[in-house]
Design an enzyme around this catalytic site. Structure first.
Site, mmCIF file in Angstrom:
data_model
loop_
_atom_site.group_PDB
_atom_site.id
_atom_site.type_symbol
_atom_site.label_atom_id
_atom_site.label_comp_id
_atom_site.label_asym_id
_atom_site.label_seq_id
_atom_site.Cartn_x
_atom_site.Cartn_y
_atom_site.Cartn_z
ATOM 1 N N GLU A 112 1.827 0.442 1.743
ATOM 2 C CA GLU A 112 2.296 0.114 0.403
ATOM 3 C C GLU A 112 1.427 -0.952 -0.259
ATOM 4 O O GLU A 112 1.891 -2.016 -0.659
ATOM 5 C CB GLU A 112 3.769 -0.307 0.449
ATOM 6 N N GLU A 134 7.628 7.317 7.215
ATOM 7 C CA GLU A 134 8.939 6.672 7.205
ATOM 8 C C GLU A 134 9.945 7.695 6.702
ATOM 9 O O GLU A 134 9.716 8.365 5.697
ATOM 10 C CB GLU A 134 8.972 5.437 6.296
#
Length: 952
Positions: free
Chosen positions: A412, A482
């Site tokens: 991220e 994820e």
């Protein structure tokens, strides 16, 4: 400005080039862990540097343990932890940091051991310091560094004395490097990994790179060890004795996560012998798939932050081993080291016990997403040297671990030139592994297409290669780096994801978020989460989203995951006594497993025996016949249970450990019949119906025999789970908010009539929230046969219901209850989309043990598929089954609590008998429950039969 290094774009100065990590050699090592002196200042320049000079008197300073975080020591005297998920806890003004910058001055004095050699040099090694450090030895400045979860070394041999060495380390909580470490975790400054002094004799090995490939066609491995310093490589078991840099090929057994074969060897240079543990394996991107040793992988993984509830990110070897053993025992085969390289010893354990590893760089700039990624460091050339330094320190440290099959650029951090530079450097240094980065949607720099929290529908589209996007991306394998956010009760939908992974070869699995709740042990709260330390900016309990509770006890989510990903599939037709066993390993056959069957009648095991299963290779199946029961058993619900267990002790579990199981139903349970033998009789304000007494005015049940019952009525509300509270990423739907807006937490029950029929007591009500025009027309119909009391409940929606229901059933209060017995699914909790691990049988518990201790209290503890239950003096039968919950507090009290310590047991045990429950999903971060698990407001009828237990 003497502190300019704090806001420097560069990674630091004075450190040695990164190199391979190895735990031991014949060189001397002196641990500098233990008690250190500490002084914490509120700003970086509050104190001068005189503390680093020899002779400085620090006897009045506090003592802390290194490795450790200073904010987790001293009972708050040194500051407090703080948690944020995405947002930086300081103004975003890179590379500047606040003047309020807690700074810890650390001092350690030490003597060299008598046996410390006089020749050669020495290296001072820091394995992890958050977030920026400046180091002195005996008054001489060595340099400074950033990169919290990465190793840094200094050459110090020329500065050492035999006695009275003074090591001084100034650690700043905030630095330019903090902008690169916004990783959804507690902000915890300190020297949190080991500090070690290493003797480096003349001719010591320096850096080395073990290349150990495997050819699955020939069964041969090729070994070459490149070394900074020339030497010889010996592997006695393979008869290898060659010079460094020289390749040699020999027949070997390959390394895999399922069969982690390691060969002991050594690298011998003129001054050092370095132990090697060599695993032969080849990682390739072939046919659009991640393959190891020629076989495509299915990753059944977890994301793992390093965490301990008392010491934070400081973990000892046994805690790390406990993590690996728990993963292996729960069928996990892969780890993503979110979002930084782990302690190096953890990778040794992955090599030894067998886990596939995605090793992730210490990089995340998530907070820049709050401003549209403006000024993001990964797209700013001034930061590129720091990014390359982080990549190099990860790769050089961990490159000799066979468990590491994929490098991840970070997490991220948006997109940018810096990431491309990292990818190019890594490929130039190590072409034998693949590259991952989820934030690269075009897969320009990666070998794997990766997403987070994609819905089931999206994953299926990707599996079918109908997802569009650039051609390069369409040709790559897909993983969910994820998914299934394990926050609170859940995650739901795991089995549905796994079915997709097993249906489409492009889908190579995923990594559940995450391994462990990051609760901090707290004397008043039990475990603390965000906001419990007075943080002005925090993200609450979002830091508690693991498959383990902080004390490393498995959550129901981990038990569910173990079942969903089990490597042996056991299915069949119980009535036909046919069982099909499928080996879903990628590499291992079934020779390590024994199979056994049992035959149950009404949940009780009547017969058992062994089941002979051939040694199936990966992907193979066999259909087998179960034996006929030796004798005929009476009417009841019958089934077979088949288990696969370890035949012998392994490194990770004892003989008898259950790896997989399946249940094959034979005959269903006969439904309970109640033929009315008595009718309701009213007298003196009471309606009597068999053993039961009702309030004549309201029709409310008061007792069944000697068992007092209170508050029996329709119940729709549950204390929202973290997933209920979340926003479905894909539909934009929330559940808990609209439930509250609709008033489902404050229902009103209007009595319309109490009717005494010939053999039936009927109570008609309307259940609806205040201020709403919609409701449920509800009827309770009571009948009795002898001592058996039957309740049939029917509901009919009245008006247009805007939301699904949290639950549909009845709630009642019992004056006392402790022991609970039931025939149904168990032994743990189960909900509609998280029930794969629930095993049908007879189970026992206590009311207290039925509770699941989620750190933020919420709906929990439901036992599904209950045919009958006994508690509090009553036997309750389903017609045909129900979901059971029993608590010493009300749902409303559970809903109001923020920590488990807020819950106080009352005098009443509140029991929910549910006809249906809304699914769980994973919308705390990701998708909500699939449509088939949503509980819509529709007409329904359900029944229970109550009998007093006279011998309870």
């Amino acid at each position: 400005m003497t502190n300019a290094y704090i806001e420097d774009f560069s990674p630091g100065h004075g450190t040695l080039a990164p190199r391979a990590w190895h735990p031991a050699s014949n060189a001397k090592a002196l641990s500098l862990n233990g008690s250190w002196r500490l002084r914490v200042s509120p700003t970086a320049d509050a104190e001068d540097e005189s503390f680093a000079e020899p002779g400085f008197e620090a006897g009045h300073w506090a003592e802390v343990t290194v490795p450790g975080h200073w904010v987790l020591q001293g009972d708050g005297a040194f500051g407090r932890p703080a948690y944020t998920n995405v947002r930086y806890p300081f103004p975003v003004d890179p590379p500047r940091v606040p003047t309020e910058n807690p700074t810890g001055d650390h001092l350690r004095t030490f003597d060299l051991p008598e046996e410390w050699p006089a020749d050669g040099g020495a290296v001072l090694r820091f394995d992890g310091v958050e977030s920026c450090a400046r180091v002195w030895l005996n008054g001489t400045g060595l340099g400074e560094f950033q990169g919290s979860r990465l190793p840094h070394e200094f050459a110090v041999g020329h500065l050492l004395k035999r006695t009275g060495n003074v090591l001084a380390v100034r650690v700043h909580q905030w630095s330019a490097g903090s902008y690169l470490e916004d990783q959804d975790q507690w902000w915890l400054p300190g020297i949190f990994r080991e500090v070690t002094l290493l003797h480096r004799p003349p001719g010591s090995a320096g850096d080395f790179f073990v290349h150990a490939s495997y050819d699955h066609r020939s069964g041969e491995g090729t070994l070459r060890v490149d070394s900074e310093v020339d030497g010889r490589v010996r592997v006695p078991a393979l008869g290898i004795d060659v010079a460094t840099g020289e390749a040699v090929t020999a027949p070997v057994r390959p390394w895999s996560a399922e069969l982690p074969v390691l060969y002991e060897g050594e690298l011998a240079t003129a001054g050092e012998r370095v132990p090697l543990r060599i695993g032969f394996r080849t990682v390739e991107l072939t046919d659009g798939l991640i393959k190891v040793n020629g076989t495509a992988l299915l990753l059944k993984g977890v994301n793992r932050h390093e965490w301990h509830p008392e010491t934070g990110r400081t973990l000892d070897l046994e805690t790390m081993r406990q993590d690996v053993l728990l993963m292996k025992r729960h069928n996990v085969n892969a780890v993503r080291t979110s979002h930084y390289p782990p302690h190096p010893a953890f990778l040794d354990l992955c090599d030894e016990y067998g886990l596939w590893v995605i090793d992730e760089c210490d990089l995340e700039t998530h907070g820049f997403g709050e401003q549209g990624w403006r000024d993001n460091p990964v797209d700013d050339d001034r930061w590129t040297p720091a990014l390359l330094d982080r990549a190099a320190r990860m790769v050089e440290r961990d490159k000799n671990h066979p468990s590491v099959i994929i490098w991840s650029l970070g997490n991220e951090a948006g997109t940018g030139r810096g990431l491309t530079a990292m990818a190019e450097w890594i490929r130039g240094r190590d072409s034998a592994r693949l590259l991952h980065y989820e934030g690269d949607p075009n897969c320009r720099d990666t070998d794997v297409y990766s997403q987070m929290y994609a819905s089931h529908a999206q994953v299926e589209q990707i599996g079918r290669r109908l997802d569009g996007g650039p051609r390069r991306r369409r040709e790559l394998p897909f993983i969910l780096c994820e998914y299934a956010h394990a926050m609170g009760n859940g995650p739901g939908g795991l089995a549905d994801y796994q079915r997709l992974f097993e249906s489409y070869e492009r889908l190579q699995g995923g990594f559940v978020w995450e391994w462990i709740d990051h609760g901090i042990r707290h004397p008043e709260l039990g475990y603390a989460y965000g906001g419990d330390f007075g943080e002005e900016l925090h993200d609450g309990n979002f830091v508690c989203d693991g498959l383990l509770f902080p004390d490393r006890q498995p959550s129901p989510g981990l038990i569910e995951y173990k079942k969903v990903i089990e490597p042996v599939r056991i299915e069949g037709d119980g009535a036909d006594r046919t069982v099909r066993v499928t080996n879903r390993h990628d590499f291992a056959d079934l020779s390590a497993l024994a199979f056994e069957w049992s035959y149950q009648v009404d949940g009780e095991t009547i017969e058992t025996g062994p089941l002979s299963v051939p040694v199936l290779l990966p992907g193979e199946s066999a259909e087998l016949k179960l034996p006929a029961p030796e004798r005929v058993h009476g009417p009841g619900e019958t089934q077979w249970t088949v288990r696969a267990v370890l035949t012998a002790d392994t490194a990770w579990a004892p003989a008898g450990h259950e790896v997989a199981w399946g249940q094959l139903p034979v005959a269903a349970l006969p439904l309970p019949l109640v033929r009315p033998t008595a009718g309701p009789v009213a007298a003196d304000g009471v309606i009597a119906l068999g053993p039961a007494a009702f309030d004549a005015r309201t029709g409310a049940l008061r007792s069944i025999g000697a068992v007092a019952v209170s508050g029996l009525r329709l119940d729709l509300w549950r204390a929202p789970t973290d997933n209920d509270e979340g926003l479905d990423w894909h539909t934009g739907i929330r559940h808990a908010g609209p439930w509250r807006d609709a008033g489902l937490h404050r229902l009103r029950h209007r009595l319309d009539s109490v009717e005494l029929g010939e053999d039936t007591l009927t109570v008609r009500t309307r259940v609806a929230p205040a201020a709403a025009e919609f409701g449920l027309a509800t009827e309770y119909r009571w009948t009795c046969e002898g001592e058996r009391l039957r309740l049939a409940v029917s509901v009919r929606p009245d008006g247009e219901w805007p939301v699904p229901l949290p639950r549909l059933g009845v709630r009642l209060g019992l004056a006392s209850a402790d022991a609970v017995r039931w025939f149904g699914a168990g032994p743990g909790e189960a909900y509609p989309d998280s029930s794969t691990a629930a095993r049908l049988g007879r189970h026992e518990s206590t009311v207290d043990a039925l509770q699941t201790p989620y750190l933020r209290p919420q709906e929990n503890g439901a036992r599904a598929g209950v045919r009958w239950a006994e508690l509090g003096g009553l036997r309750i039968e389903g017609d045909p089954e129900f979901s059971l919950t029993a608590r010493r507090w009300t749902t409303e009290q559970l809903d109001a609590a923020t920590h488990l310590t807020d819950l106080t047991a009352g005098d009443t045990v509140w029991v929910n008998l549910d006809h249906a429950l809304h699914g769980i999903g994973t919308a705390s971060c990701g998708p909500g429950p699939l449509p088939q698990y949503q509980l819509l407001a529709e007409a329904a009828e359900f029944s229970f039969v109550f009998t007093e237990l006279h011998n309870s």
